[in-house]
Write an enzyme that holds these catalytic residues in place. Structure first.
Site, PDB file in Angstrom:
ATOM      1  N   ILE A 501       0.839  -1.391  -0.050  1.00  0.00           N
ATOM      2  CA  ILE A 501      -0.054   0.127   0.057  1.00  0.00           C
ATOM      3  C   ILE A 501       0.821   1.238  -0.062  1.00  0.00           C
ATOM      4  CG2 ILE A 501      -1.910  -0.933   1.076  1.00  0.00           C
ATOM      5  CD1 ILE A 501      -1.268  -0.115   3.754  1.00  0.00           C
ATOM      6  N   VAL A 503       5.377   2.549  -0.958  1.00  0.00           N
ATOM      7  CA  VAL A 503       6.511   2.450  -1.406  1.00  0.00           C
ATOM      8  C   VAL A 503       7.409   3.355  -1.345  1.00  0.00           C
ATOM      9  CG1 VAL A 503       8.259   1.350  -2.941  1.00  0.00           C
ATOM     10  CG2 VAL A 503       5.717   0.791  -3.085  1.00  0.00           C
ATOM     11  N   GLY A 504       8.724   3.562  -0.594  1.00  0.00           N
ATOM     12  CA  GLY A 504       9.622   4.729  -0.387  1.00  0.00           C
ATOM     13  C   GLY A 504      10.963   4.483  -0.124  1.00  0.00           C
ATOM     14  N   PHE A 506      12.399   4.161   2.344  1.00  0.00           N
ATOM     15  CA  PHE A 506      12.921   3.240   3.647  1.00  0.00           C
ATOM     16  C   PHE A 506      12.367   1.857   3.212  1.00  0.00           C
ATOM     17  CE2 PHE A 506      13.248   2.421   8.060  1.00  0.00           C
ATOM     18  CZ  PHE A 506      12.266   1.384   8.329  1.00  0.00           C
ATOM     19  N   LYS A 523       5.391  -2.234   7.899  1.00  0.00           N
ATOM     20  CA  LYS A 523       6.609  -1.198   7.146  1.00  0.00           C
ATOM     21  C   LYS A 523       7.856  -1.975   7.243  1.00  0.00           C
ATOM     22  CE  LYS A 523       8.394   3.508   8.330  1.00  0.00           C
ATOM     23  NZ  LYS A 523       7.731   4.418   8.859  1.00  0.00           N
ATOM     24  N   ASP A 619       8.323  16.195  11.634  1.00  0.00           N
ATOM     25  CA  ASP A 619       7.851  16.152  10.446  1.00  0.00           C
ATOM     26  C   ASP A 619       6.327  16.057  10.388  1.00  0.00           C
ATOM     27  OD1 ASP A 619       8.379  15.848   7.553  1.00  0.00           O
ATOM     28  OD2 ASP A 619       8.635  13.619   7.595  1.00  0.00           O
TER      29      ASP A 619
HETATM   30  C1  LIG Z   1      12.344   8.804  -3.389  1.00  0.00           C
HETATM   31  O1  LIG Z   1      11.173   8.580  -3.418  1.00  0.00           O
HETATM   32  C2  LIG Z   1      10.535   9.175  -2.096  1.00  0.00           C
HETATM   33  C3  LIG Z   1       9.166   8.601  -2.023  1.00  0.00           C
HETATM   34  O2  LIG Z   1       8.748   7.629  -2.797  1.00  0.00           O
HETATM   35  C4  LIG Z   1      10.735  10.462  -2.101  1.00  0.00           C
HETATM   36  O3  LIG Z   1       9.915  10.962  -0.924  1.00  0.00           O
HETATM   37  C5  LIG Z   1      12.036  11.000  -2.196  1.00  0.00           C
HETATM   38  O4  LIG Z   1      12.116  12.248  -2.159  1.00  0.00           O
HETATM   39  C6  LIG Z   1      12.579  10.467  -3.396  1.00  0.00           C
HETATM   40  N1  LIG Z   1      14.081  10.720  -3.345  1.00  0.00           N
HETATM   41  C7  LIG Z   1      14.827  11.379  -4.054  1.00  0.00           C
HETATM   42  C8  LIG Z   1      16.114  11.581  -3.902  1.00  0.00           C
HETATM   43  O5  LIG Z   1      14.143  11.832  -5.222  1.00  0.00           O
END
Ligand SMILES: *[C@@H]1O[C@H](CO)[C@@H](O)[C@H](O)[C@H]1NC(C)=O
Ligand SMILES: *[C@@H]1O[C@H](CO)[C@@H](O)[C@H](O)[C@H]1NC(C)=O
Ligand SMILES: *[C@@H]1O[C@H](CO)[C@@H](O)[C@H](O)[C@H]1NC(C)=O
Ligand SMILES: *[C@@H]1O[C@H](CO)[C@@H](O)[C@H](O)[C@H]1NC(C)=O
Ligand SMILES: *[C@@H]1O[C@H](CO)[C@@H](O)[C@H](O)[C@H]1NC(C)=O
Ligand SMILES: *[C@@H]1O[C@H](CO)[C@@H](O)[C@H](O)[C@H]1NC(C)=O
Ligand SMILES: *[C@@H]1O[C@H](CO)[C@@H](O)[C@H](O)[C@H]1NC(C)=O
Length: 836
Positions: A501, A503-504, A506, A523, A619
């Site tokens: 649900i 992705v990032g 982490f 997570k 945050d």
């Molecule tokens: C990589 O993706 C995440 C969310 O998926 C984002 O918050 C983050 O800024 C991105 N990192 C870069 C270096 O663009």
């Protein structure tokens, strides 16, 4: 098709020649024939990083300059904020009349011209009010321009004469200035004469006579790349702020894999750090995905633009890279683009394609990638993007005003250009700042790794040292938070991709169900992420200490097999952000929004006061406020939280963290963290709730980009109602709006001391709700005795520690109309990226 590939002509002549050239090229790097770097106004030289660019003192450069009057400006050092503290910005040269730099050019061809500006006060020159034009030979680079804040403007001009003359010309009754100046040769084959003109079957020739201005240079899916990491001294900023729908994209990084093909793109086209990261279509969980990933850019109308796409397939495992479409605006410029056909079947190989647009007659430009029907799985990626403005037929790069001039005011074209350019420059500067802060942070981490390993098998309690709190540790003694890996595997159907649900950086977030039917959000951290580890621990520390109705509950964690897994209660209705904009969810009523704000304020108030040491969330944003099945708000994501100043006095200065658009400027300036930074961010959330738009939207006109600035402007005029969410029109009682807006305004006070406490914010929001609900009697004044009476009893309640037990005021919520809402966005913002 005439895709331009650097050096491909060489390849055609002889592969051997190209091989030799290539080897020589790679081992030496580009050594510019002409290079002039000037630290204007300064008495000393300055070398940038470990590069070869030494900016010489003004004195050594005076032989290039002819000017009516020598004015060397040295800033009072205090006037420069530490984050912008580049020695190049500390001094400047001021020109009261037309002035010329003349550089002799040993080898004709393209040259970078970079102009560094940083306005400050010097004697009776307020550089913020300077207005001037700059010319390179006869090409107009800037016209009636006023630099705002720190900015570096980059041009590339084909110099065919033996001298290059750069002229600074003050506008009437004003003056000009420059902090630093660069003129440097560009490799001849960096920009060749031809590109495709939008339509790949209609090639464009004649680039070599064009002057270009770099307006955007992006590293897709990757961090800011500073000039010392680029063989040609360029800077690349992260693309994340330009994505129109960030949740549709994900990022991939594999810098080590990048290869430069023989005779093809070299690291002069773009460094490995650019080719080794990409932004990719987020289709992993759904083979039926059918959407574009789109970036939006603000541009000056009336110009053609040169656009370079950098590709490198670091995403595929086998030579089966995706086939996708590439668009500029609505125009399909690369149908069924398949990279391996361009790189002779090799993966992870650098490649770029150039396009020239027709004259753009609007003030924005979009670039999209999306699936092609020919692809076997919907996928698309992009590694880097450069957008350069081309000179117009009047040989100018300075835009034309599109805004009406005010009566009585002199028509001032350059200002508008300056302002729009200022946005991109501001973004570049933000990149610079982030780079600086990251460097600082990395340094600090290196000598402060004091973590006690989290995995203490079989122990009855274990301790997790807090990185910044000397001698203070918080222990997680409640081992019942530990969850066996097997149980999580089962709950998530062995981490079924269909249950993802979010992705990032982490890792991924999965939906899951325990044996007993408890719905959970899982997570799962990427074990290699060092920052992830720190945040993992902080989050466990925080959430196991703090239990509150308005904080997302941690159900447990798992650290078996080097896993970093956090298990939370499942929040049925996703993020507050998702309900405000960017989705098709039904609009929330004003009352509902107030209740959500009140709930989150309670959560934060509890964090700030509910425990011996204040906890600062760091945050606070609408993406970190989650809504349960009754739309009750819960604050989430404690990965960045820290215990407050009392115990931290020796460590007030830590790496600035948080999210763009929400960041407390005082914290940014002074790096001093207090609860008032959360109050600031919460103030931004309040405006976001009211206006239902992103806090940073680079596609909007300059003055609207930053929500906080924009909203404050209208609030100060007393006309906030002009910019509120259309869906709320007619719904909000004026008194309620007034109270709410005043509260948000106070939260955004420049100095923390002037901001209310979270308790006060809560009080005021409650009041705004009362005013909304109050039956208006004859007295339209907000101070109706009735409202006050009800409030004071509540105030008494939350002046004590908020006690979780009061009746659930949201219990009656009717959410039937929201059932069936897609969960895919729920945690997409929750996870942390390393890129921050
Ligand atoms: C990589 O993706 C995440 C969310 O998926 C984002 O918050 C983050 O800024 C991105 N990192 C870069 C270096 O663009
Ligand atoms: C700096 O210049 C010298 C000589 O011009 C050259 O040998 C060296 O490789 C250069 N260093 C870098 C980092 O470009
Ligand atoms: C530019 O500087 C002014 C004050 O000098 C400040 O108020 C403003 O926020 C700055 N803008 C940006 C984009 O940094
Ligand atoms: C610069 O322009 C001249 C002619 O105007 C051309 O011969 C030369 O190739 C150009 N150089 C580059 C690098 O485009
Ligand atoms: C930038 O270059 C420095 C050395 O010049 C290196 O240590 C650092 O890792 C590089 N950064 C990136 C992002 O490549
Ligand atoms: C992607 O964008 C192009 C150009 O705007 C449009 O024609 C196309 O339909 C879009 N594709 C999808 C799947 O939205
Ligand atoms: C840009 O300027 C050059 C002269 O320096 C001119 O030849 C060229 O046509 C101009 N470009 C356009 C698009 O008009």
């Amino acid at each position: 098709m005439r895709f331009v590939m650097m050096g491909c002509r060489v390849l055609r002549f002889s592969i051997w020649v190209s091989l030799i050239l290539n080897l020589v090229w790679c081992s030496r790097g580009f050594d510019p024939v002409d290079k002039y770097y000037i630290n204007c106004g300064s008495s000393s030289d300055f070398t940038v990083g470990n590069s070869n660019s030494t900016f010489v003192s003004d004195k050594s450069a005076s032989r290039f300059l002819s000017t009516p009057q020598d004015i060397l400006a040295d800033s009072n050092l205090n006037s420069i904020t530490p984050s912008e503290d580049s020695p190049l910005f500390r001094t400047a040269r001021i020109f009261t009349g037309p002035s010329r730099y003349t550089f002799s050019i040993k080898q004709g061809g393209r040259h970078w011209i970079r102009l560094h500006f940083y306005p400050f006060d010097y004697q009776n020159y307020d550089m913020r009010s300077a207005r001037f034009s700059v010319f390179a030979q006869r090409t107009t680079l800037l016209s009636d321009f006023t630099p705002r804040n720190a900015s570096v403007k980059e041009y590339s001009v084909n110099v065919t004469t033996r001298d290059l003359v750069i002229t600074f010309s003050p506008s009437s009754n004003s003056f000009a200035y420059i902090n630093a100046l660069e003129v440097v040769s560009v490799p001849d084959d960096l920009i060749t004469d031809d590109a495709s003109l939008y339509n790949p079957s209609a090639p464009f020739t004649g680039l070599m006579t064009q002057s270009l201005e770099t307006v955007f240079r992006l590293n897709m899916g990757g961090p800011f790349v500073s000039l010392v990491n680029d063989t040609l001294g360029r800077t690349w900023i992260s693309d994340s702020g330009f994505l129109l729908q960030p949740n549709l994209a994900t990022n991939v990084s594999n810098v080590g894999a990048v290869r430069y093909p023989q005779g093809g793109a070299t690291s002069d086209a773009a460094p490995e750090t650019v080719y080794g990261t990409c932004t990719r279509m987020n289709s992993a969980s759904d083979p039926r995905s059918n959407f574009n990933v789109t970036w939006g850019f603000k541009v000056d109308p009336g110009f053609q633009y040169f656009i370079r796409f950098h590709f490198c397939d670091i995403v595929s495992k086998f030579a089966d890279d995706p086939i996708f479409n590439v668009y500029i605006d609505a125009f399909l410029v690369s149908p069924d683009f398949e990279l391996t056909t361009k790189t002779m079947g090799q993966l992870a190989t650098a490649y770029f394609v150039d396009y020239v647009t027709p004259e753009i007659n609007k003030n924005n430009l979009r670039v999209s990638i999306g699936p092609s029907p020919r692809g076997s799985y919907p996928d698309a990626f992009l590694n880097g993007l450069e957008i350069m403005k081309m000179n117009n037929s009047k040989d100018s790069l300075a835009g034309v005003s599109v805004l009406p001039t005010l009566p009585g005011e002199k028509k001032n074209l350059g200002m508008i250009v300056g302002v729009s350019v200022g946005v991109s420059v501001a973004l570049i500067m933000i990149g610079v700042l982030f780079f600086v802060h990251r460097r600082r942070k990395q340094k600090r981490l290196r000598y402060s790794k004091t973590w006690v390993p989290i995995s203490v098998n079989g122990g009855t309690s274990h301790t997790m040292g807090s990185k910044y709190s000397t001698g203070t540790t918080i222990s997680v003694s409640n081992m019942s938070y530990r969850i066996p890996f097997a149980a999580i595997q089962e709950a998530t159907n062995n981490f079924d991709e269909n249950l993802v649900i979010g992705v990032g950086g982490f890792g991924k977030v999965y939906k899951g169900v325990f044996h007993d039917g408890t719905k959970i959000a899982v997570k799962r951290g990427n074990p290699k992420s060092q920052q992830g580890l720190a945040e993992f621990r902080t989050e466990i520390e925080m959430l196991s200490q703090f239990r509150h109705r308005h904080l997302v509950s941690l159900i447990g964690y798992c650290d078996e097999r080097n896993e970093m897994i956090l298990v939370y209660e499942y929040m049925e209705n996703g993020t507050l952000k998702g309900h405000l904009y960017g989705s098709n969810l039904p609009s929330l009523s004003w009352k509902r929004r107030l209740e959500i704000c009140i709930g989150s304020a309670r959560g934060l108030h509890y964090l700030h006061t509910g425990y011996a040491k204040a906890v600062i969330h760091r945050d606070v944003k609408s993406a970190n406020i989650l809504l349960d099945e009754n739309l009750m708000a819960k604050v989430a994501d404690f990965g960045l939280s820290k215990t407050g100043p009392e115990i931290d006095q020796t460590h007030v200065s830590t790496a600035v963290k948080g999210s763009f658009g929400y960041l407390d400027p005082e914290y940014f300036r002074r790096q001093q963290l207090t609860e008032k930074s959360d109050v600031y961010s919460f103030g931004v959330v309040l405006f976001e709730v009211l206006c239902a738009r992103p806090v940073i939207d680079p596609s909007l006109p300059r003055e609207m980009v930053n929500l906080a600035e924009w909203a404050m402007k209208w609030q100060k005029k007393g006309q906030l109602d002009h910019i509120i969410d259309q869906n709320l029109a007619g719904q909000i009682k004026p008194n309620s709006l007034r109270k709410f807006a005043e509260t948000a305004e106070k939260c955004l006070a420049d100095f923390g001391v002037d901001r209310p406490s979270m308790g006060d914010v809560l009080w005021n929001l409650e009041y705004a709700l009362q005013l909304q609900e109050a039956v208006v009697h004859n007295d339209p004044e907000e101070n109706s005795a009735n409202a006050i009476g009800q409030l004071s009893s509540q105030v008494g309640e939350f002046n004590h520690v908020d006690t979780v037990t009061s009746a659930d005021q949201f219990g009656t919520s009717n959410v039937d109309d929201l059932s069936g809402v897609s969960m895919s966005r729920v945690f997409s913002q929750l996870v942390k990226s390393e890129g921050r």
